[in-house]
Write a protein that holds these residues in place. Structure first.
Motif, PDB file in Angstrom:
ATOM      1  N   ALA A  14       0.828  -1.204   0.000  1.00  0.00           N
ATOM      2  CA  ALA A  14       0.000   0.000   0.000  1.00  0.00           C
ATOM      3  C   ALA A  14       0.867   1.260   0.000  1.00  0.00           C
ATOM      4  O   ALA A  14       0.578   2.230  -0.716  1.00  0.00           O
ATOM      5  N   VAL A  15       1.947   1.243   0.773  1.00  0.00           N
ATOM      6  CA  VAL A  15       2.825   2.410   0.819  1.00  0.00           C
ATOM      7  C   VAL A  15       3.597   2.552  -0.494  1.00  0.00           C
ATOM      8  O   VAL A  15       3.848   3.671  -0.959  1.00  0.00           O
ATOM      9  N   ARG A  16       3.951   1.429  -1.118  1.00  0.00           N
ATOM     10  CA  ARG A  16       4.614   1.513  -2.420  1.00  0.00           C
ATOM     11  C   ARG A  16       3.700   2.215  -3.425  1.00  0.00           C
ATOM     12  O   ARG A  16       4.152   3.034  -4.234  1.00  0.00           O
ATOM     13  N   ASP A  17       2.407   1.927  -3.376  1.00  0.00           N
ATOM     14  CA  ASP A  17       1.462   2.636  -4.246  1.00  0.00           C
ATOM     15  C   ASP A  17       1.394   4.113  -3.882  1.00  0.00           C
ATOM     16  O   ASP A  17       1.337   4.986  -4.759  1.00  0.00           O
ATOM     17  N   ALA A  18       1.400   4.409  -2.591  1.00  0.00           N
ATOM     18  CA  ALA A  18       1.312   5.805  -2.156  1.00  0.00           C
ATOM     19  C   ALA A  18       2.469   6.635  -2.692  1.00  0.00           C
ATOM     20  O   ALA A  18       2.290   7.778  -3.124  1.00  0.00           O
ATOM     21  N   THR A  19       3.667   6.045  -2.717  1.00  0.00           N
ATOM     22  CA  THR A  19       4.849   6.799  -3.116  1.00  0.00           C
ATOM     23  C   THR A  19       4.962   6.993  -4.624  1.00  0.00           C
ATOM     24  O   THR A  19       5.896   7.674  -5.079  1.00  0.00           O
ATOM     25  N   ALA A  20       4.024   6.447  -5.389  1.00  0.00           N
ATOM     26  CA  ALA A  20       4.000   6.722  -6.827  1.00  0.00           C
ATOM     27  C   ALA A  20       3.444   8.105  -7.132  1.00  0.00           C
ATOM     28  O   ALA A  20       3.407   8.525  -8.294  1.00  0.00           O
ATOM     29  N   ALA A  21       3.038   8.833  -6.115  1.00  0.00           N
ATOM     30  CA  ALA A  21       2.436  10.156  -6.301  1.00  0.00           C
ATOM     31  C   ALA A  21       3.458  11.159  -6.826  1.00  0.00           C
ATOM     32  O   ALA A  21       4.663  11.011  -6.599  1.00  0.00           O
ATOM     33  N   PRO A  22       2.983  12.190  -7.508  1.00  0.00           N
ATOM     34  CA  PRO A  22       3.893  13.252  -7.954  1.00  0.00           C
ATOM     35  C   PRO A  22       4.253  14.176  -6.806  1.00  0.00           C
ATOM     36  O   PRO A  22       3.494  14.330  -5.841  1.00  0.00           O
ATOM     37  N   SER A  23       5.408  14.792  -6.901  1.00  0.00           N
ATOM     38  CA  SER A  23       5.819  15.798  -5.925  1.00  0.00           C
ATOM     39  C   SER A  23       6.669  16.827  -6.643  1.00  0.00           C
ATOM     40  O   SER A  23       7.341  16.521  -7.636  1.00  0.00           O
ATOM     41  N   ASN A  26      10.119  16.187  -7.721  1.00  0.00           N
ATOM     42  CA  ASN A  26      10.273  14.795  -7.284  1.00  0.00           C
ATOM     43  C   ASN A  26      11.052  14.708  -5.974  1.00  0.00           C
ATOM     44  O   ASN A  26      11.911  13.836  -5.789  1.00  0.00           O
ATOM     45  N   THR A  27      10.736  15.603  -5.047  1.00  0.00           N
ATOM     46  CA  THR A  27      11.397  15.605  -3.749  1.00  0.00           C
ATOM     47  C   THR A  27      10.910  14.478  -2.850  1.00  0.00           C
ATOM     48  O   THR A  27      11.615  14.083  -1.920  1.00  0.00           O
ATOM     49  N   GLN A  28       9.673  13.985  -3.082  1.00  0.00           N
ATOM     50  CA  GLN A  28       9.093  12.908  -2.280  1.00  0.00           C
ATOM     51  C   GLN A  28       9.185  13.223  -0.781  1.00  0.00           C
ATOM     52  O   GLN A  28       9.802  12.487  -0.007  1.00  0.00           O
ATOM     53  N   PRO A  29       8.560  14.317  -0.349  1.00  0.00           N
ATOM     54  CA  PRO A  29       8.751  14.806   1.031  1.00  0.00           C
ATOM     55  C   PRO A  29       7.827  14.130   2.040  1.00  0.00           C
ATOM     56  O   PRO A  29       7.165  14.793   2.839  1.00  0.00           O
ATOM     57  N   TRP A  30       7.771  12.816   2.011  1.00  0.00           N
ATOM     58  CA  TRP A  30       6.829  12.082   2.862  1.00  0.00           C
ATOM     59  C   TRP A  30       7.509  10.923   3.578  1.00  0.00           C
ATOM     60  O   TRP A  30       8.523  10.400   3.156  1.00  0.00           O
ATOM     61  N   GLY A 326       4.866  10.531 -20.216  1.00  0.00           N
ATOM     62  CA  GLY A 326       6.244  10.833 -19.843  1.00  0.00           C
ATOM     63  C   GLY A 326       6.913   9.618 -19.214  1.00  0.00           C
ATOM     64  O   GLY A 326       6.254   8.663 -18.795  1.00  0.00           O
ATOM     65  N   PRO A 327       8.223   9.623 -19.134  1.00  0.00           N
ATOM     66  CA  PRO A 327       8.935   8.505 -18.516  1.00  0.00           C
ATOM     67  C   PRO A 327       8.751   8.518 -17.006  1.00  0.00           C
ATOM     68  O   PRO A 327       8.545   9.564 -16.392  1.00  0.00           O
ATOM     69  N   GLY A 328       8.818   7.346 -16.403  1.00  0.00           N
ATOM     70  CA  GLY A 328       8.753   7.273 -14.958  1.00  0.00           C
ATOM     71  C   GLY A 328      10.005   7.868 -14.333  1.00  0.00           C
ATOM     72  O   GLY A 328      11.104   7.760 -14.879  1.00  0.00           O
ATOM     73  N   THR A 329       9.837   8.522 -13.214  1.00  0.00           N
ATOM     74  CA  THR A 329      10.982   9.059 -12.477  1.00  0.00           C
ATOM     75  C   THR A 329      11.261   8.169 -11.269  1.00  0.00           C
ATOM     76  O   THR A 329      10.376   7.450 -10.809  1.00  0.00           O
ATOM     77  N   PRO A 330      12.479   8.184 -10.761  1.00  0.00           N
ATOM     78  CA  PRO A 330      12.848   7.239  -9.707  1.00  0.00           C
ATOM     79  C   PRO A 330      12.077   7.477  -8.421  1.00  0.00           C
ATOM     80  O   PRO A 330      11.586   8.581  -8.150  1.00  0.00           O
ATOM     81  N   ARG A 331      11.969   6.422  -7.626  1.00  0.00           N
ATOM     82  CA  ARG A 331      11.340   6.489  -6.320  1.00  0.00           C
ATOM     83  C   ARG A 331      12.274   5.911  -5.266  1.00  0.00           C
ATOM     84  O   ARG A 331      13.046   4.992  -5.540  1.00  0.00           O
ATOM     85  N   ARG A 332      12.211   6.465  -4.088  1.00  0.00           N
ATOM     86  CA  ARG A 332      13.004   5.948  -2.984  1.00  0.00           C
ATOM     87  C   ARG A 332      12.503   4.549  -2.612  1.00  0.00           C
ATOM     88  O   ARG A 332      11.306   4.265  -2.708  1.00  0.00           O
ATOM     89  N   PRO A 333      13.389   3.669  -2.176  1.00  0.00           N
ATOM     90  CA  PRO A 333      12.945   2.343  -1.733  1.00  0.00           C
ATOM     91  C   PRO A 333      11.914   2.472  -0.616  1.00  0.00           C
ATOM     92  O   PRO A 333      12.035   3.325   0.268  1.00  0.00           O
ATOM     93  N   THR A 334      10.898   1.612  -0.660  1.00  0.00           N
ATOM     94  CA  THR A 334       9.836   1.696   0.348  1.00  0.00           C
ATOM     95  C   THR A 334      10.383   1.598   1.759  1.00  0.00           C
ATOM     96  O   THR A 334       9.884   2.257   2.685  1.00  0.00           O
TER      97      THR A 334
END
Length: 342
Positions: A14-23, A26-30, A326-334
């Motif tokens: 569920a959290v992996r899905d949550a982190t697919a959100a835009p920021s 792409n700072t991913q401040p969560w 657009g291309p996917g941008t990287p995500r931090r490991p869950t």
């Protein structure tokens, strides 16, 4: 499914899905915390990932976390649960932005995967990507525009497609913001921290993925040769070797997402509304990109509003249309953003 059946694997998914959100950038401040004893998720701000120049009051940070919150709700609904969210539950803990309690679905509630339910949006969670590529001039049908506006309204926000004269004014404000950003030292510092130059090729893309955040060079998109699309140039004043120029749409389709008030709670609602709109747009074959440049400047943000109705506080500008994803941008490991506690 009972809420007590949430295994660590389900929580992580569920959290992996949550982190697919835009920021923004792409700072991913969560960050996320799951409390087993209470059966609740916490959505928390990571203030170390704030943008001090472009977002000094944390508004964009809250919007980004709101988008992740919406994805978390979608993920839980997809898994047969009804996510009950409470915003800003503890005034003494400003980093605690929301608490989400998965409960049994109710008849007609958001847990359903049917039409209008949050669960129905799940297929778009990992398909949605910000596109900084040229769109076609194909007009978005009025029925779809209405559906997108309804999606925003369900999250307590307003989504308006400005008329011709208002649109011209909005695009002028975007251009003014872009011009300011090109010479603004603070903007240059933000870009230096959150762009990953030298990541255009396959091997470089692997390096960008390892970084886990920021905007890699391959996601900058082409330099705008012509057209009026409100697309941020992440190259700033620098030059990117081999970057091509392209003609963008001359008649961009833009929507303004607003809230009635302008408090942290409203920013979280705006983020949820933005992501709900983008997920629905993705399912309907649209692509999109937020254009936050003018809302980063207080003197440009205020005049974005509809000059006739004057309603709402504009939280972001969305460019929508038909074109390549657009291309996917990287995500931090869950594992870096999730803390599971007893």
């Amino acid at each position: 499914m009972s809420t007590g059946e949430l295994s660590d694997e389900r929580v992580t998914a569920a959290v992996r899905d949550a982190t697919a959100a835009p920021s923004m950038h792409n700072t991913q401040p969560w960050r996320f915390r799951y409390l087993r004893s209470e059966g609740v998720f916490q959505v928390r701000a990571d203030f170390g990932r704030a943008l001090p120049h472009a977002d000094p009051d944390g508004r964009a940070l809250h919007i980004s976390c709101g988008a992740a919150l919406l994805n978390l709700r979608v993920a839980l609904a997809h898994r047969g649960l009804r996510p009950v969210a409470r915003l800003l539950p503890d005034p003494g803990d400003p980093a605690l932005l929301a608490v989400v309690r998965p409960s049994r679905p109710e008849d007609g509630g958001e847990g359903g995967g049917g039409e209008g339910g949050l669960g129905a949006l799940h297929p778009a969670v990992h398909r949605r990507h910000t596109s900084r590529l040229p769109f076609t001039e194909t007009e978005i049908p009025q029925a779809l525009r209405t559906a997108l506006s309804d999606a925003a309204r369900r999250e307590g926000a307003l989504l308006d497609f400005p008329g011709p004269s208002h649109l011209r004014w909005v695009l002028q404000l975007v251009e003014e913001a872009e011009a300011r950003n090109r010479t603004d030292r603070g903007e240059a510092e933000d870009l230096a921290r959150w762009t990953r130059a030298g990541t255009a090729g396959t091997s470089d893309a692997a390096g960008a993925a390892a970084a886990g955040d920021g905007i890699p060079e391959y996601a900058f998109g082409p330099r705008r040769f012509d057209g009026r699309a409100p697309v941020r140039d992440f190259a700033g004043t620098g030059r990117v070797s081999g970057r091509r120029a392209a003609t963008f749409e001359r008649h961009p389709q833009v929507a303004l997402l607003s809230t009635v008030k302008d408090r942290p709670e409203d920013w979280l609602r705006a983020g949820q509304a933005m992501e709900r709109v983008l997920l629905l747009a993705t399912l309907e074959g649209l692509v999109g990109s937020p254009a936050t440049q003018p809302v980063e400047w207080p003197d440009l943000r205020w005049p974005l509003r509809d000059p006739v109705s004057g309603r709402g506080q504009v939280q972001t500008v969305l460019r929508l249309g038909y074109g390549p994803s657009g291309p996917g941008t990287p995500r931090r490991p869950t594992g870096e953003v999730l803390d599971i506690r007893p």
